[in-house]
Design a protein around this motif. Structure first.
Motif: not given
Ligand code: ARG
Length: 266
Positions: A33-35, A71, A73, A93, A226, A228
């Protein structure tokens, strides 16, 4: 003829396949999943538009941190007020935008460890009679709406004072100062200094008032709860420790950062 035992075996094979499938799709979903990161790119040198691209200190730091964290993004320039709505509504996010960590915001959002120390500065035209924060009383003062600059001015002029002119972004606030719409603008020191440095012909000066303006710290902002945050904090810590932060800082500010004072806040 199919025996009962065979049916049971078939059923269990089928179930196994289904469960296995479900498990694996879930895994790919979380790792790939792209942030979505949002910003207000009208705040040089932290984030601003240059030839159609979002650039700045925050942008470089974000890149280093996300690389460290492994990650993927995407950074989107959506504006200041929309940025808070997006994080609260969880349509994004993470927000990176020179955002000050404070108790009021902490009620609604989560923040990373601090990555930059800031204070406010007053921008005025050369020759202005305004020499201190107190001198702002009775004057029309421009701020970016919903910033800590607004809060700082409200402390001096009073919360509902109509002399506080709120702008959608800092660039238009400074433009109004040039046009004489406001007599001063209060914004973050690095942004004020950057403007003065890049616009020597604008005849604008910037000064601090440590008696009235406290020091504050920027952090990356997340929706409350979150997952993250922890990953980003770990990566940010590493980037600060391994010298990458210092390189980025020097690139944008030309001086050495005070890493110790930053780490004391962690
Ligand atoms: N540090 C101030 C605050 O958090 C101003 C930040 C404004 N940032 C921006 N990208 N416009 O309120």
């Amino acid at each position: 003829m199919i025996k009962k035992g065979m049916i049971a075996t078939l059923v269990s094979i089928l179930m196994f396949a289904l469960v296995g499938c479900g498990g694996s799709t879930e895994k790919t979903a979380t790792t790939e999943k792209k942030i979505t990161v949002v910003t207000d790119a009208a705040f040089a040198p932290f984030e601003y538009m240059d030839k159609g691209e979002i650039v700045g200190f925050d942008v470089d730091l974000l890149k280093a941190v996300m690389e460290e964290a492994g990650l993927e993004y995407e950074l989107k320039n959506i504006g200041w007020d929309p940025l808070f709505a997006a994080i609260q509504g969880k349509t994004a996010d993470m927000a990176v935008s020179g955002i000050t960590i404070n108790d009021d915001r902490k009620k609604t959002y989560d923040f990373s460890i601090p990555y930059f120390e800031s204070t406010h500065m007053i921008l005025v035209k050369e020759g202005s009679s305004i020499k201190s924060a107190k001198d702002l009383q009775g004057k029309v003062v421009g701020v970016q709406n919903g910033t800590t600059g607004q809060t700082a001015v409200e402390k001096i002029l009073g919360k509902e004072n109509p002399n506080i002119k709120k702008f959608e972004n800092t660039v238009v606030a400074i433009m109004d100062l040039l046009n004489g719409g406001v007599e001063a603008v209060v914004t973050d020191n690095a942004v004020a200094n950057e403007y003065v440095k890049n616009n020597p012909d604008a005849k604008i000066v910037a000064f601090e008032d440590p008696e009235h303006f406290e020091s504050e710290f920027y952090g990356f902002m997340f929706p409350k709860g979150s997952e993250l945050k922890q990953k980003v904090d770990e990566a940010l810590k590493k980037v600060i420790e391994n010298g990458t932060y210092t390189e980025i800082y020097k690139k944008w500010f030309g001086t050495e950062p005070n890493i110790e004072s930053l780490q004391q806040q962690q």
